[in-house]
Every structure is written in structure tokens, then in C-alpha cells.
Design a protein around this motif. Sequence first.
Motif, PDB file in Angstrom:
ATOM      1  N   GLU A  69       0.926  -1.146   0.078  1.00 20.03           N
ATOM      2  CA  GLU A  69      -0.109   0.161  -0.113  1.00 20.03           C
ATOM      3  C   GLU A  69       0.787   1.197  -0.069  1.00 20.03           C
ATOM      4  O   GLU A  69       1.786   1.409   0.883  1.00 20.03           O
ATOM      5  N   GLN A  71       1.342   5.091   0.850  1.00 21.42           N
ATOM      6  CA  GLN A  71       0.763   5.897   1.880  1.00 21.42           C
ATOM      7  C   GLN A  71       1.763   7.076   2.052  1.00 21.42           C
ATOM      8  O   GLN A  71       2.798   7.064   1.765  1.00 21.42           O
ATOM      9  N   LEU A 126      -9.025   4.333   2.783  1.00 21.98           N
ATOM     10  CA  LEU A 126      -9.465   3.670   1.543  1.00 21.98           C
ATOM     11  C   LEU A 126     -10.706   4.529   0.967  1.00 21.98           C
ATOM     12  O   LEU A 126     -11.565   3.994   0.286  1.00 21.98           O
ATOM     13  N   THR A 163      -4.142   7.079   2.360  1.00 16.60           N
ATOM     14  CA  THR A 163      -3.761   5.953   1.398  1.00 16.60           C
ATOM     15  C   THR A 163      -3.566   6.824  -0.047  1.00 16.60           C
ATOM     16  O   THR A 163      -4.321   7.550  -0.296  1.00 16.60           O
ATOM     17  N   HIS A 165      -3.271   6.013  -4.028  1.00 17.61           N
ATOM     18  CA  HIS A 165      -3.516   5.241  -5.088  1.00 17.61           C
ATOM     19  C   HIS A 165      -3.352   5.857  -6.550  1.00 17.61           C
ATOM     20  O   HIS A 165      -3.824   6.748  -7.038  1.00 17.61           O
ATOM     21  N   SER A 167      -3.896   5.414 -10.171  1.00 17.05           N
ATOM     22  CA  SER A 167      -4.956   4.789 -10.883  1.00 17.05           C
ATOM     23  C   SER A 167      -4.285   3.876 -12.292  1.00 17.05           C
ATOM     24  O   SER A 167      -3.428   4.517 -13.001  1.00 17.05           O
ATOM     25  N   TYR A 219      -3.657  -6.259  -1.602  1.00 16.69           N
ATOM     26  CA  TYR A 219      -3.102  -5.858  -2.654  1.00 16.69           C
ATOM     27  C   TYR A 219      -2.321  -7.373  -3.398  1.00 16.69           C
ATOM     28  O   TYR A 219      -1.503  -7.225  -3.952  1.00 16.69           O
ATOM     29  N   GLU A 249      -7.576  -5.570  -5.244  1.00 16.56           N
ATOM     30  CA  GLU A 249      -7.951  -4.121  -5.251  1.00 16.56           C
ATOM     31  C   GLU A 249      -7.493  -3.339  -6.330  1.00 16.56           C
ATOM     32  O   GLU A 249      -7.620  -2.221  -6.358  1.00 16.56           O
ATOM     33  N   ASN A 250      -6.895  -4.085  -7.382  1.00 14.75           N
ATOM     34  CA  ASN A 250      -6.633  -3.169  -8.467  1.00 14.75           C
ATOM     35  C   ASN A 250      -6.740  -3.981  -9.870  1.00 14.75           C
ATOM     36  O   ASN A 250      -6.909  -5.357  -9.809  1.00 14.75           O
ATOM     37  N   ASN A 273     -10.820   0.476  -3.344  1.00 14.68           N
ATOM     38  CA  ASN A 273      -9.589   0.809  -4.340  1.00 14.68           C
ATOM     39  C   ASN A 273     -10.049   0.342  -6.110  1.00 14.68           C
ATOM     40  O   ASN A 273      -9.504   1.083  -6.752  1.00 14.68           O
ATOM     41  N   ASP A 277      -9.431   2.311  -9.252  1.00 11.44           N
ATOM     42  CA  ASP A 277      -8.463   1.793 -10.460  1.00 11.44           C
ATOM     43  C   ASP A 277      -9.356   1.520 -11.797  1.00 11.44           C
ATOM     44  O   ASP A 277      -8.806   1.600 -12.756  1.00 11.44           O
TER      45      ASP A 277
END
Length: 518
Positions: A69, A71, A126, A163, A165, A167, A219, A249-250, A273, A277
Motif C-alpha cells: 500500500e 501511503q 481507503l 492512502t 492510489h 490509478s 493488494y 484491489e486493482n 480501491n 482503479d
Amino acid sequence: MTKIVGTLGPRSRSVEVISACLKAGMTVARFDVSWGDAEYHQGTLDNLKTAIKSSKKLCAVMLDTVGAELQVVNKSEKAITLKADDKVILTPDQGQEASSEVLPINFAGLAKAVKKGDTIFVGQYLFTGSETTSVWLEVDEVQGGDVVCVIKNSATLAGSLFTLHASQIQIDLPTLSEKDKQPYPIRYIKFAISSVSLLLQVISTWGVQNKIDFLSLSYTRHAEDVREAREYLSKLGDLSQTQIFAKIENVEGLTHFDEILQEADGIILSRGNLGIDLPPEKVFLFQKSAVYKCNMAGKPAVVTRVVDSMTDNLRPTRAEATDVANAVLDGCDAILLGAETLRGLYPVETISTVGKICAEAEKVFNQDQYFKRTVKFVGEPMSHLESIASSAVRAALKVKASVIICFTSSGRAARLIAKYRPTMPVLSVVIPRLKTNQLKWSFTGAFEARQSLIVRGLFPLLADPRHPAESTNATNESVLKVALDHGKASGVIKSHDRVVVCQKVGDASVVKIIELED
């Protein structure tokens, strides 16, 4: 019938609240170790054990890993205000103070992974989806190891855990880190938000000490991630029985979904997530496809992020209530509540409300269509166990049985019965096995019983170890009486009801129908 996984935390860690959560319908307690320290989570777990004894409700334990993750590290924990059209720099230099101009991150390779025009989201826990607490960034340029971004919406980031992320960007971080495999004394382990490597320490100390039932592998991107985790668990004594739930998650995890499903014991669809994504309009399609594949494989499917608004409100929105019902109609086994119970204002009410929605959806679940589809998918010739399981469900439906009772040692037979989604509960009577390591004798069965608590329609019961599964008729009858008495006490069995029993007698598997007297 649909199970509820509740995340325990600041608003749900007292014995009183946990007891109420268990009575409201929580069957699995999730511990998110991406925040807090070992002592904090141990205190919560000790309270859970006390609540289980006082409420007489069985509950399994799930450890949720930090995973790969990304962060933002905000050591001062001061609120950070970001304004639309301004620029902010994401830097791997964690020595810098987080501010509206600079956000230190825990990954040095971000600059190599992104390019101009890429999208990055930053938010707490999240992403709430709210513009005021989550921010959307667009990559403007890369300067060495730093990434300069344009802020697309005004927002305030509060707290220490944000978090990040990127994409549809492939991030080269290990799901399970190889370093720091030697366990530290538990008092020294901090589940630091910036360190993926602490995962192994958490599992080998806190996880082993508490004999966790499920490991939620955050993940998960490849089947190899699951194999690596399983190999590591196999070396940790009791944890060789811990089930691994791959958290998708992706897009990378989605791409390798079929191989991951083969290796994992279950799947968690992390829609928070995934909704970032994937384009939002595609999330429902993935959910339906993934749940269908889990159903056909007979592996639990868990759906997250269903009633976000109940974090602060006593009632869900109409859309959220419909979303929960549709997840049940899709065939999911369990609903996972995160922020709603972790830091939400109404943890008990949330569990109760979700349970009521699930129950209503189950009333209109098209079991006949589901049964035919599953039998067709399995095809012929069926395996011995699959044939017995489907026959037990077919018989129960034909005679309108009130319950199916299954004697099992590993839990596999009961899970196969549940795979066919009977309309009546399945009482899984787990018969413990006696084993020895030459130094001491021990019984197995507790893991198998608790691990049924995430499977839709399964209700475990741990039998007396003096009654082995393949014993004489007389012994089986006494175990059956215990199961029937339990069913009567629970209110699922009444006088003159029919009950379908699935058991082994010698080498034969038997499905029988019994009709109860007064």
C-alpha cells in the motif's frame, strides 16, 4: 445466512460493544494492522474473547495485512488543506514535514512508475469518496525522485493515515516482504504505516500467538503472492491451517483473477480501491463476474464498502441498501464492514441493518436457478463428495427440510453443501481429530469450525472429541441428538420437521431424511 465481517477499532473494542456486535450478527472480527500497535490490537482481541464467552456466540478472527500500500506519511498529524489548481509535490523523502506543498510518501519508485497526465488519489482509510476528505491529483511532471501534481479538487486531509492510489499504474512493491523474517518481541512491534516489511513480524508474532483463522492478503496481484504467503504460514505451526483470502484491489489483481482464485481459500473484493482503479461504471460487472467464479469454485466471496454513509448516519442511503441486497442476490458469502464499525458512530446498528437487508434479499434469491446452474457448471462425472453434497441439497429442497446436518472433520463436506446454496441452514457438526507430535496430544477442529463462519448458510457446531466421525451407529446417533437439540434451541428446528443428515458410516457416505416427533 449471509455472514458479516466487522472491523474492530476505536468505536468497537469494548466488551459491551463487541458483545452487542456478536448478538447483532457479526461472525468474523477483522483486525486491520495498518494502524495501531500490537498491544492495542491484543487488548481488543482479549475483549473479543471475553465477549464470545459472555454472549455464547462463536466468532472467527481475520488479520488484515498492510500489503503493498502506498501511503502519505504525516508524522505531525496536522490537518493538510489542498486547494484546487495549486501544485503539490509527492516526495520519497520521509524526513520532510507533510504540508499543502509537499507530501512525503513511503515509496521511492513512484517517479519511475508514473508519467504526465496520470491520475493519483489521496484520502483517509481507503477513500470516502467525499470531495472534502479525498483529493484527486494529476501528474504534471517528474523531477528526479519527486512527482509534481496539479490538485484537481479542494480537500482537507486529516489524521496520520492517507492512502495513496496511482490509478492503473503497476507498483513494484512486494505483497510479502522477504526482509525482517525474524520475529521481534511483540512489545516492540509497531504496525507502522510506512513499512510493508513489518507484515511478516505481525504474522509470526501476533498472528501465531492468537491462532488467526483468516489472513486477508492485501493488494494480491498474482497467484504467486498467495503461494508465498501459504509457504510462510506453513512454517508457523498452527497457522498452517489459517485460510488465505486474496484481497483484489486493482486491475493487476483483476487481470490474474482466475489463477489467484485457484490458489486462495476465498476472495475479498475491495471495492474502495477497485472503484478508483477501474472506471466506476465497470465495478458492478467485475463484482458479478468475480462472485460467480467464486460460487462455482465453492470458495467464499466477500464484498466491501457497502454502507459508507452509516459511518456517520443511523440509516443507509436507498442506493446502499439496494447495493447490499444486490450483493446477496449476486451470491456473495459475506459483507465486510470497515470504517462503518472501526470508527463509525453506530457499529452495532450498522451490523443489524446490514443483516436485515441480507435476510430480505435471501427470501427472493432464486435458489432453483442457482442450483441448476451450479450442477451444469460442475458437469459429469461429479466427484464423490460433490455428488453427495448436491444430493443432500436436492433432497432437502424436495422434502422441505428445515435444516441440513452435516458431520465433517475437515469442513470440506459442509462447505460443498453450502456451495449449492440451500434455502435452509446447514449445521456443520465438526468432529475433532486427535493427533500427536510425539510430545503431546491435541485435538483439531476449532479452526475448521470457526472457518465456517464466513461461508453463507453454514452454522458450525464443535462435537465432543470422544465421538469420532466414522464411528458406530450408536455414537453417531448421540452426536445427532446434540445437533438436533442445538437446532431446537436455536429455533430452526421444530416438532414434526424434516431434517436431512449427511454423514459417513464406515466407508460409505450416507444422506438420510428423518422426521421428528413431538
